[in-house]
Every structure is written in C-alpha cells, then in structure tokens.
Motif scaffolding. Structure first.
Motif, PDB file in Angstrom:
ATOM      1  N   PHE A  13     -39.864  19.939  19.287  1.00  0.00           N
ATOM      2  CA  PHE A  13     -38.950  19.929  18.138  1.00  0.00           C
ATOM      3  C   PHE A  13     -37.703  20.754  18.435  1.00  0.00           C
ATOM      4  O   PHE A  13     -36.575  20.312  18.212  1.00  0.00           O
ATOM      5  N   TRP A  14     -37.889  21.950  18.968  1.00  0.00           N
ATOM      6  CA  TRP A  14     -36.758  22.812  19.310  1.00  0.00           C
ATOM      7  C   TRP A  14     -35.852  22.122  20.324  1.00  0.00           C
ATOM      8  O   TRP A  14     -34.627  22.134  20.192  1.00  0.00           O
ATOM      9  N   GLU A  15     -36.452  21.512  21.345  1.00  0.00           N
ATOM     10  CA  GLU A  15     -35.662  20.836  22.365  1.00  0.00           C
ATOM     11  C   GLU A  15     -34.893  19.657  21.772  1.00  0.00           C
ATOM     12  O   GLU A  15     -33.712  19.448  22.084  1.00  0.00           O
ATOM     13  N   THR A  16     -35.545  18.887  20.927  1.00  0.00           N
ATOM     14  CA  THR A  16     -34.898  17.750  20.265  1.00  0.00           C
ATOM     15  C   THR A  16     -33.658  18.194  19.505  1.00  0.00           C
ATOM     16  O   THR A  16     -32.591  17.589  19.619  1.00  0.00           O
ATOM     17  N   VAL A  17     -33.788  19.264  18.744  1.00  0.00           N
ATOM     18  CA  VAL A  17     -32.643  19.770  17.983  1.00  0.00           C
ATOM     19  C   VAL A  17     -31.525  20.199  18.927  1.00  0.00           C
ATOM     20  O   VAL A  17     -30.344  19.906  18.696  1.00  0.00           O
ATOM     21  N   GLY A  18     -31.877  20.873  20.004  1.00  0.00           N
ATOM     22  CA  GLY A  18     -30.866  21.285  20.977  1.00  0.00           C
ATOM     23  C   GLY A  18     -30.128  20.104  21.589  1.00  0.00           C
ATOM     24  O   GLY A  18     -28.909  20.134  21.752  1.00  0.00           O
ATOM     25  N   ILE A  19     -30.853  19.064  21.906  1.00  0.00           N
ATOM     26  CA  ILE A  19     -30.235  17.870  22.491  1.00  0.00           C
ATOM     27  C   ILE A  19     -29.282  17.221  21.492  1.00  0.00           C
ATOM     28  O   ILE A  19     -28.178  16.791  21.853  1.00  0.00           O
ATOM     29  N   LEU A  20     -29.684  17.165  20.238  1.00  0.00           N
ATOM     30  CA  LEU A  20     -28.902  16.448  19.219  1.00  0.00           C
ATOM     31  C   LEU A  20     -27.796  17.274  18.565  1.00  0.00           C
ATOM     32  O   LEU A  20     -26.989  16.727  17.814  1.00  0.00           O
ATOM     33  N   HIS A  21     -27.717  18.562  18.838  1.00  0.00           N
ATOM     34  CA  HIS A  21     -26.841  19.423  18.041  1.00  0.00           C
ATOM     35  C   HIS A  21     -25.370  19.015  18.028  1.00  0.00           C
ATOM     36  O   HIS A  21     -24.677  19.251  17.052  1.00  0.00           O
ATOM     37  N   ASP A  22     -24.886  18.386  19.078  1.00  0.00           N
ATOM     38  CA  ASP A  22     -23.488  17.925  19.110  1.00  0.00           C
ATOM     39  C   ASP A  22     -23.388  16.400  19.098  1.00  0.00           C
ATOM     40  O   ASP A  22     -22.434  15.816  19.624  1.00  0.00           O
ATOM     41  N   LEU A  23     -24.347  15.754  18.467  1.00  0.00           N
ATOM     42  CA  LEU A  23     -24.422  14.295  18.423  1.00  0.00           C
ATOM     43  C   LEU A  23     -23.091  13.649  18.059  1.00  0.00           C
ATOM     44  O   LEU A  23     -22.678  12.660  18.642  1.00  0.00           O
ATOM     45  N   ASP A  24     -22.397  14.229  17.101  1.00  0.00           N
ATOM     46  CA  ASP A  24     -21.172  13.624  16.570  1.00  0.00           C
ATOM     47  C   ASP A  24     -19.890  14.144  17.205  1.00  0.00           C
ATOM     48  O   ASP A  24     -18.800  13.661  16.913  1.00  0.00           O
ATOM     49  N   PHE A  25     -19.971  15.131  18.062  1.00  0.00           N
ATOM     50  CA  PHE A  25     -18.774  15.845  18.502  1.00  0.00           C
ATOM     51  C   PHE A  25     -17.802  14.990  19.317  1.00  0.00           C
ATOM     52  O   PHE A  25     -16.589  15.064  19.115  1.00  0.00           O
ATOM     53  N   GLU A  26     -18.300  14.184  20.222  1.00  0.00           N
ATOM     54  CA  GLU A  26     -17.396  13.413  21.087  1.00  0.00           C
ATOM     55  C   GLU A  26     -16.575  12.399  20.291  1.00  0.00           C
ATOM     56  O   GLU A  26     -15.366  12.281  20.486  1.00  0.00           O
ATOM     57  N   GLN A  27     -17.203  11.688  19.377  1.00  0.00           N
ATOM     58  CA  GLN A  27     -16.508  10.639  18.634  1.00  0.00           C
ATOM     59  C   GLN A  27     -15.840  11.125  17.346  1.00  0.00           C
ATOM     60  O   GLN A  27     -14.837  10.551  16.922  1.00  0.00           O
ATOM     61  N   TRP A  28     -16.410  12.157  16.734  1.00  0.00           N
ATOM     62  CA  TRP A  28     -15.884  12.625  15.447  1.00  0.00           C
ATOM     63  C   TRP A  28     -15.717  14.145  15.440  1.00  0.00           C
ATOM     64  O   TRP A  28     -16.331  14.853  14.631  1.00  0.00           O
ATOM     65  N   PRO A  29     -14.877  14.688  16.315  1.00  0.00           N
ATOM     66  CA  PRO A  29     -14.745  16.152  16.384  1.00  0.00           C
ATOM     67  C   PRO A  29     -14.271  16.784  15.071  1.00  0.00           C
ATOM     68  O   PRO A  29     -14.646  17.913  14.769  1.00  0.00           O
ATOM     69  N   ASP A  30     -13.496  16.050  14.294  1.00  0.00           N
ATOM     70  CA  ASP A  30     -13.017  16.589  13.013  1.00  0.00           C
ATOM     71  C   ASP A  30     -14.067  16.537  11.912  1.00  0.00           C
ATOM     72  O   ASP A  30     -13.878  17.110  10.846  1.00  0.00           O
ATOM     73  N   GLU A  31     -15.164  15.838  12.173  1.00  0.00           N
ATOM     74  CA  GLU A  31     -16.264  15.739  11.202  1.00  0.00           C
ATOM     75  C   GLU A  31     -17.549  16.327  11.779  1.00  0.00           C
ATOM     76  O   GLU A  31     -18.647  16.022  11.303  1.00  0.00           O
ATOM     77  N   HIS A  32     -17.398  17.173  12.795  1.00  0.00           N
ATOM     78  CA  HIS A  32     -18.554  17.746  13.485  1.00  0.00           C
ATOM     79  C   HIS A  32     -19.462  18.478  12.498  1.00  0.00           C
ATOM     80  O   HIS A  32     -19.001  19.224  11.651  1.00  0.00           O
ATOM     81  N   CYS A  33     -20.741  18.260  12.635  1.00  0.00           N
ATOM     82  CA  CYS A  33     -21.817  18.815  11.800  1.00  0.00           C
ATOM     83  C   CYS A  33     -21.894  18.151  10.430  1.00  0.00           C
ATOM     84  O   CYS A  33     -22.781  18.466   9.640  1.00  0.00           O
ATOM     85  N   VAL A  34     -20.991  17.246  10.129  1.00  0.00           N
ATOM     86  CA  VAL A  34     -21.029  16.467   8.887  1.00  0.00           C
ATOM     87  C   VAL A  34     -21.445  15.037   9.225  1.00  0.00           C
ATOM     88  O   VAL A  34     -22.408  14.515   8.672  1.00  0.00           O
ATOM     89  N   LYS A  35     -20.726  14.419  10.152  1.00  0.00           N
ATOM     90  CA  LYS A  35     -20.999  13.032  10.538  1.00  0.00           C
ATOM     91  C   LYS A  35     -22.410  12.890  11.114  1.00  0.00           C
ATOM     92  O   LYS A  35     -23.083  11.890  10.855  1.00  0.00           O
ATOM     93  N   CYS A  36     -22.871  13.886  11.860  1.00  0.00           N
ATOM     94  CA  CYS A  36     -24.211  13.791  12.453  1.00  0.00           C
ATOM     95  C   CYS A  36     -25.291  13.657  11.385  1.00  0.00           C
ATOM     96  O   CYS A  36     -26.292  12.962  11.598  1.00  0.00           O
ATOM     97  N   GLN A  37     -25.083  14.288  10.239  1.00  0.00           N
ATOM     98  CA  GLN A  37     -26.064  14.178   9.158  1.00  0.00           C
ATOM     99  C   GLN A  37     -26.170  12.726   8.686  1.00  0.00           C
ATOM    100  O   GLN A  37     -27.270  12.207   8.476  1.00  0.00           O
ATOM    101  N   GLU A  38     -25.025  12.095   8.524  1.00  0.00           N
ATOM    102  CA  GLU A  38     -24.981  10.688   8.122  1.00  0.00           C
ATOM    103  C   GLU A  38     -25.652   9.795   9.166  1.00  0.00           C
ATOM    104  O   GLU A  38     -26.479   8.938   8.831  1.00  0.00           O
ATOM    105  N   LEU A  39     -25.306  10.019  10.436  1.00  0.00           N
ATOM    106  CA  LEU A  39     -25.873   9.204  11.513  1.00  0.00           C
ATOM    107  C   LEU A  39     -27.392   9.329  11.565  1.00  0.00           C
ATOM    108  O   LEU A  39     -28.100   8.331  11.745  1.00  0.00           O
ATOM    109  N   MET A  40     -27.898  10.546  11.418  1.00  0.00           N
ATOM    110  CA  MET A  40     -29.348  10.745  11.489  1.00  0.00           C
ATOM    111  C   MET A  40     -30.058  10.206  10.256  1.00  0.00           C
ATOM    112  O   MET A  40     -31.159   9.665  10.361  1.00  0.00           O
TER     113      MET A  40
END
Length: 185
Positions: free
Chosen positions: A47-74
């Motif tokens: 679980f810890w590793e999974t979170v670490g892998i996913l933590h910047d899921l949205d950063f490359e495509q949506w840097p201005d929505e980082h930590c917001v867009k990832c919630q929607e995607l997940m």
C-alpha cells in the motif's frame, strides 16, 4: 479498489510518458516501502509503495491541477479513498487542504521533495551515487537555496516536524531508503 504496486506503475505510465516522472514515482514508491518496513508497517508495504508510485500521477499532464486532478482520475477508476487521500495529502498547504494524517502520508509529505534534493546532490558527487553520501554534505546543499531550487526546503522542514523528527534524522533515513532502492542510479 486498492491497486497493487504493478497496477499503480501501469496507471502512472498511462498518464506520464517522461522518464523523469516515471523514475521519480518508482523511487518514491521504493522509499515508502522501505519506511513501511522500518517503522513497523511491513504488512502495509505494498500500500505504501502504491501511494508513492501514484503520488505525482497528474503532474506531467496537469501541473496546474496537481493533487486535484489525480483525485478525479483515481475516482473514475474506483480506487479506494484511502489511496486518494494519501496521494493528495502530499500537496497539503500549497495545493490542497488534504492534511497528511497517517504515518505513511507524513512520510510521503516529508520525503517527496527530499528525494529530489538527494538525487540532485548525488549527481554532483564524484561517485554520482547516494552510496557514499553523508548528511553533512546533503545539509550543505540544503542550505544553498540556488541548488535544486525547485525542491522546497520549507516542505521538507515541515515534513520533519509532522513526523516529530529532527531534520538530520529525516535526511539520514531517506538517504538509507534511497540506497536500498533498485531504481536509484
């Protein structure tokens, strides 16, 4: 659904084509897995590793929505809210109001920026490695605001405080975790 580390990797690669973001996800995943073992959460290491892998899921495509867009995607993928909260919490204060509450979330908050600083400092060493890095030399880089300027020293300090650790302890443990990672050059 809580993704396995392999499923998290596939999802990260779906939204991140650049090698930098992919590697950073792997390194932070490895660092969180190491901390899970060290802090007595070995049964939650995946679980810890999974979170670490996913933590910047949205950063490359949506840097201005980082930590917001990832919630929607997940949420679109019906990923468990515990993963969503944990991933979003690393942007607490600057990007979102999701506070790191669980020990793993605090470790992620504290180490995300620090892994970048350590990686940059390692590249400046003759060995180009974390293997021979010491806290003393890392602290010199930490104090130089021009070095790896994108790595927030305030977030790193705040992360150490959230964990109740001295900055030196956070640095030492994170260096050890990065030494254990197969994904660190």
């Amino acid at each position: 659904m809580i993704p396995t580390p392999d499923q998290a990797w596939e999802l990260l690669c779906e939204y991140n084509e650049g090698e930098f973001h992919r590697k950073h996800g792997r390194v932070v995943g490895d660092v969180l897995r190491w901390f899970a073992q060290e802090l007595g959460y070995g049964d939650q290491a995946d679980f810890w590793e999974t979170v670490g892998i996913l933590h910047d899921l949205d950063f490359e495509q949506w840097p201005d929505e980082h930590c917001v867009k990832c919630q929607e995607l997940m949420r679109q993928r019906e990923i468990d809210e515990s993963v969503i909260h944990a991933v979003a919490s690393h942007g607490w204060g600057e990007l979102v109001d999701v506070k790191p509450e669980h020990q793993m979330e605090r470790v992620l908050f504290a180490t995300d920026e620090l892994t970048g600083l350590i990686g940059a400092a390692a590249m400046m060493r003759p060995s180009k490695s974390v293997e021979d890095m010491e806290v003393k030399s890392l602290k010199k880089k930490f104090k130089d605001k021009k070095f790896a300027a994108g790595c927030s020293r305030d977030v790193i300090r705040q992360g150490a405080e959230l964990l109740g650790w001295e900055l030196d302890e956070l640095m030492e443990r994170t260096i050890q975790a990065m030494r254990a990672s197969a994904n660190v050059d």
